[in-house]
Design a protein around this motif. Structure first.
Motif, PDB file in Angstrom:
ATOM      1  N   HIS A 362       0.831  -1.203   0.000  1.00 32.47           N
ATOM      2  CA  HIS A 362       0.000   0.000   0.000  1.00 32.47           C
ATOM      3  C   HIS A 362       0.868   1.256   0.000  1.00 32.47           C
ATOM      4  N   THR A 363       0.392   2.283  -0.676  1.00 27.32           N
ATOM      5  CA  THR A 363       1.014   3.600  -0.555  1.00 27.32           C
ATOM      6  C   THR A 363       0.539   4.216   0.751  1.00 27.32           C
ATOM      7  N   PRO A 364       1.455   4.619   1.634  1.00 27.74           N
ATOM      8  CA  PRO A 364       1.011   5.139   2.933  1.00 27.74           C
ATOM      9  C   PRO A 364       0.501   6.573   2.841  1.00 27.74           C
ATOM     10  N   SER A 365      -0.374   6.944   3.761  1.00 32.70           N
ATOM     11  CA  SER A 365      -0.732   8.349   3.948  1.00 32.70           C
ATOM     12  C   SER A 365       0.388   8.998   4.760  1.00 32.70           C
ATOM     13  N   PHE A 366       0.785  10.195   4.408  1.00 28.31           N
ATOM     14  CA  PHE A 366       1.832  10.877   5.167  1.00 28.31           C
ATOM     15  C   PHE A 366       1.837  12.361   4.830  1.00 28.31           C
ATOM     16  N   ALA A 367       2.544  13.109   5.643  1.00 30.56           N
ATOM     17  CA  ALA A 367       2.794  14.526   5.381  1.00 30.56           C
ATOM     18  C   ALA A 367       4.296  14.733   5.399  1.00 30.56           C
ATOM     19  N   ARG A 380      16.369   2.271  -8.160  1.00 33.72           N
ATOM     20  CA  ARG A 380      16.948   1.297  -7.238  1.00 33.72           C
ATOM     21  C   ARG A 380      15.834   0.331  -6.844  1.00 33.72           C
ATOM     22  N   ILE A 381      15.904  -0.859  -7.386  1.00 29.04           N
ATOM     23  CA  ILE A 381      14.785  -1.799  -7.311  1.00 29.04           C
ATOM     24  C   ILE A 381      14.659  -2.359  -5.894  1.00 29.04           C
ATOM     25  N   PRO A 382      13.478  -2.261  -5.281  1.00 28.68           N
ATOM     26  CA  PRO A 382      13.285  -2.789  -3.919  1.00 28.68           C
ATOM     27  C   PRO A 382      13.582  -4.283  -3.849  1.00 28.68           C
ATOM     28  N   LEU A 383      14.016  -4.718  -2.667  1.00 29.86           N
ATOM     29  CA  LEU A 383      14.429  -6.105  -2.492  1.00 29.86           C
ATOM     30  C   LEU A 383      13.319  -7.081  -2.838  1.00 29.86           C
ATOM     31  N   HIS A 384      12.081  -6.805  -2.391  1.00 30.74           N
ATOM     32  CA  HIS A 384      11.014  -7.764  -2.657  1.00 30.74           C
ATOM     33  C   HIS A 384      10.698  -7.854  -4.145  1.00 30.74           C
ATOM     34  N   VAL A 385      10.946  -6.752  -4.889  1.00 33.41           N
ATOM     35  CA  VAL A 385      10.711  -6.772  -6.337  1.00 33.41           C
ATOM     36  C   VAL A 385      11.817  -7.558  -7.034  1.00 33.41           C
ATOM     37  N   ARG A 456      11.405   9.846   3.525  1.00 28.93           N
ATOM     38  CA  ARG A 456      10.629   8.748   2.926  1.00 28.93           C
ATOM     39  C   ARG A 456      11.533   7.930   2.000  1.00 28.93           C
ATOM     40  N   GLU A 457      12.423   7.160   2.586  1.00 29.64           N
ATOM     41  CA  GLU A 457      13.360   6.374   1.809  1.00 29.64           C
ATOM     42  C   GLU A 457      12.620   5.396   0.896  1.00 29.64           C
ATOM     43  N   GLY A 458      12.914   5.465  -0.395  1.00 30.60           N
ATOM     44  CA  GLY A 458      12.330   4.532  -1.359  1.00 30.60           C
ATOM     45  C   GLY A 458      10.906   4.846  -1.770  1.00 30.60           C
ATOM     46  N   LEU A 459      10.345   5.988  -1.323  1.00 27.37           N
ATOM     47  CA  LEU A 459       8.977   6.349  -1.681  1.00 27.37           C
ATOM     48  C   LEU A 459       8.994   7.707  -2.380  1.00 27.37           C
ATOM     49  N   TYR A 460       8.536   7.730  -3.624  1.00 30.01           N
ATOM     50  CA  TYR A 460       8.633   8.948  -4.433  1.00 30.01           C
ATOM     51  C   TYR A 460       7.338   9.199  -5.203  1.00 30.01           C
ATOM     52  N   LEU A 461       7.193  10.427  -5.657  1.00 32.45           N
ATOM     53  CA  LEU A 461       6.332  10.734  -6.798  1.00 32.45           C
ATOM     54  C   LEU A 461       7.229  10.610  -8.016  1.00 32.45           C
ATOM     55  N   SER A 478       0.952   0.045  -8.560  1.00 34.53           N
ATOM     56  CA  SER A 478       2.383   0.238  -8.294  1.00 34.53           C
ATOM     57  C   SER A 478       2.850  -0.611  -7.115  1.00 34.53           C
ATOM     58  N   HIS A 479       4.175  -0.500  -6.820  1.00 29.05           N
ATOM     59  CA  HIS A 479       4.760  -1.198  -5.676  1.00 29.05           C
ATOM     60  C   HIS A 479       4.788  -0.299  -4.436  1.00 29.05           C
ATOM     61  N   GLY A 480       4.037   0.773  -4.460  1.00 27.78           N
ATOM     62  CA  GLY A 480       3.984   1.664  -3.302  1.00 27.78           C
ATOM     63  C   GLY A 480       4.236   3.114  -3.630  1.00 27.78           C
ATOM     64  N   CYS A 481       5.076   3.366  -4.642  1.00 33.21           N
ATOM     65  CA  CYS A 481       5.322   4.748  -5.061  1.00 33.21           C
ATOM     66  C   CYS A 481       4.096   5.304  -5.801  1.00 33.21           C
ATOM     67  N   ILE A 482       4.134   6.605  -6.035  1.00 28.21           N
ATOM     68  CA  ILE A 482       3.023   7.289  -6.696  1.00 28.21           C
ATOM     69  C   ILE A 482       3.470   7.697  -8.095  1.00 28.21           C
TER      70      ILE A 482
END
Length: 563
Positions: A362-367, A380-385, A456-461, A478-482
């Motif tokens: 899931h993409t998290p809610s955050f500020a 940089r491809i995430p480990l689980h991917v 937000r390491e590894g989480l981008y627009l 997606s795998h979590g990013c936006i």
């Protein structure tokens, strides 16, 4: 004309606080309470003394929620220095007190729980004033009950009932002087409802959702109406349908079919019903094709009460956001799959987004604050991917890495291999000792630009090479990013106030295969939110599925919450 209650706050002047009795804190330390000073000055003023003692107790059994220890300091501040009664004059409730009670009883219209403010108890309390004179002790309890309820109500109006940090990392409750607000704005207000509105968020979207809630509460009060007749097969325009009248009635109630629209043939599903169904589908996250199938029937079956609840949850989340987000900020609403950019309180850019899969990450809610942009980024491809998606392809096709411009790198970022990795290298990729990194370029999974958050390491627009995904109405792929529909437009918007970054230069920066990191002089606030109810500027209410179950979790938390 009744005397103003405010001067009563100064009737009793505090004596030296050193003479006051000690009050134990939960951490073992003590503070001085003002009750000793009140007693020392006026033993005859029993109301002030009783009120002070009751405040220090932190509990009032008259209340639906008796324990108010979390509000005790604010109650002290409200009554200090004299602990005079604030909500009665000459033994009867003030007009402001009666207006406040009416607001408590209408709390649902604000998306709040009326019993948090003793809504069902106030009629009996007020009725007591119509008979014999009220004893001083009862006046004290009435006054304190009203003050505690008012502090709870104003605080909930301002920043919500729950702690936003438990649901949206990066958000913190700013300190709020609810006691000072009551003193300044409410105690002598000529229009209590208008004064209370000053405590509410100023976000335009909040005001729109508030108005929509009133409309849906009216729908709830009139009941659901007749159910929509469902067909076994999809219902296409211009075909026979015996549920036309019920369908028209429902669409009129939801505002999708104009009241003056004529149904010429009540046995045929045709215009103007088809256009009304398309409008309904578009507002409920369904492709607006006018074909009534399982998804459309499912949306028709959702009760108005649930729609009202979705609006209440949206109001709670809007209250969590900071009162002042700044001149420029970005919101991403996950269930809506949409980004909006605002400047000087006006929406100046909007686009579709792709978010994390409901059945996956899931993409998290955050500020957070966007602090840099990377043109032509590496991925940089995430480990689980790399473990569960890339490695199986590599084992089937030894040239997979080379074909997809993927490098094998060590912890220092040095390239170890790029084509036909040996079994030992594959084992280290699977264990995470070695990582996979896709080179910049048109085929890069992150597209030609990414927007970076410092915490937000590894989480981008970011952009994407799979632009076909934006044609879907539901876009959790997606795998979590936006992923952004128009990354170039967002990069131009973010950099528009920088004279060196002209639109032409932004476009040029996206060409080539070398990465370019641009640090932002003024980081841009970004709020990734989760609202399944959104109200447009024209008043249209849009509803979306609770794809991550966050509405269900929030509703459960609110039901268990104590004020």
């Amino acid at each position: 004309m009744r005397p103003s209650p405010l001067p009563l706050f100064a009737v009793v002047t505090l004596a030296v606080m050193a003479t006051a009795p000690a009050h134990a804190r939960s951490d073992g330390t003590t503070t001085r309470t003002p009750c000793g000073a009140v007693r020392a000055l006026s033993e005859a003023d029993n109301a002030s003394l009783r009120l002070c003692q009751q405040v220090e107790a932190g509990e009032l059994r008259d209340l639906h929620w008796p324990n108010f220890s979390s509000y005790r300091e604010q109650v002290r501040q409200f009554y200090a220095p004299g602990f005079a009664l604030a909500w009665t004059s000459n033994g009867v409730p003030t007009p402001q007190a009666q207006a406040l009670i009416q607001e408590f009883q209408r709390a649902e219209q604000k998306g709040l729980e009326a019993e948090d403010y003793d809504a069902s108890h106030w009629a009996d309390r007020l009725a007591r004033f119509s008979s014999t004179p009220i004893p001083s002790e009862e006046l004290v309890r009435f006054d304190l009950a009203l003050t505690v309820s008012a502090l709870r109500y104003v605080s909930h109006l301002h920043h919500g009932r729950l702690n936003p940090a438990d649901f949206q990392p990066g958000l913190k409750r700013a300190p709020y002087d609810a006691a000072g607000f009551l003193k300044r704005e409410i105690v002598e207000a000529t229009d209590v409802a208008a004064a209370l509105a000053k405590a509410e968020p100023s976000w335009p979207e909040y005001r729109l959702a508030l108005q929509a809630l009133q409309d849906y509460l009216v729908l709830v009060s009139y009941g659901e109406g007749e159910p929509i007749l469902q067909t076994r097969e999809d219902l296409y325009p211009n075909t026979a349908y015996s549920g036309v009248i019920q369908l028209a009635a429902r669409l009129r109630r939801t505002g999708d079919l104009p009241a003056e629209a004529k149904i010429v043939r009540p046995e045929i599903y045709e215009e103007p019903l088809v256009s009304a169904v398309k409008r309904f589908e578009g507002r409920n996250g369904i492709e607006p094709d006018g074909i009534i199938g399982a998804d459309t029937y499912r949306q028709f079956d959702i009760p108005f009460a649930q729609r009202a609840t979705q609006l209440k949850l949206a109001l709670e989340r809007w209250r969590w956001l900071p009162a002042d987000a700044g001149q420029r900020f970005i919101t991403v609403n996950l269930p809506e799959f949409r980004l909006r950019a605002f400047e000087s309180s006006r929406q100046t850019l909007t686009m579709k987004v792709v978010i994390g899969e409901a059945s996956g990450v899931h993409t998290p809610s955050f500020a957070d604050r966007m602090d840099s942009i990377v043109f032509r980024p590496y991925w940089r491809i995430p480990l689980h991917v790399q473990r569960y998606e890339i490695l199986p392809d590599v084992r089937r096709d030894p040239h997979y890495l080379w074909k997809n411009h993927i490098e094998v790198v060590n912890a220092s970022g040095q390239i170890v291999a790029m084509d036909q990795p040996v079994p030992a290298v594959l084992q280290q990729i699977e264990s995470g000792k070695l990582a996979l990194r896709q080179q910049p370029g048109d085929g890069n999974a992150m597209g030609l630009v990414k927007f970076v958050f410092p915490s937000r390491e590894g989480l981008y627009l970011h952009g994407t090479s799979e632009t076909n995904l934006f044609s879907s109405y539901r876009r959790d792929f997606s795998h979590g990013c936006i992923r952004l529909e128009h990354p170039l437009a967002l990069a131009s918007w973010v950099l528009r106030n920088s004279t060196e970054w002209t639109p032409a230069r932004v476009e040029d920066a996206m060409v080539g295969n070398q990465s370019l990191n641009v640090k932002l002089g003024n980081p841009v606030p970004v709020f990734v939110v989760y609202d399944t109810a959104v109200v447009e500027e024209n008043g249209d209410v849009h509803f979306f599925d609770d794809i991550y179950g966050q509405d269900a979790a929030l509703e459960k938390a609110l039901a268990a919450a104590q004020p």
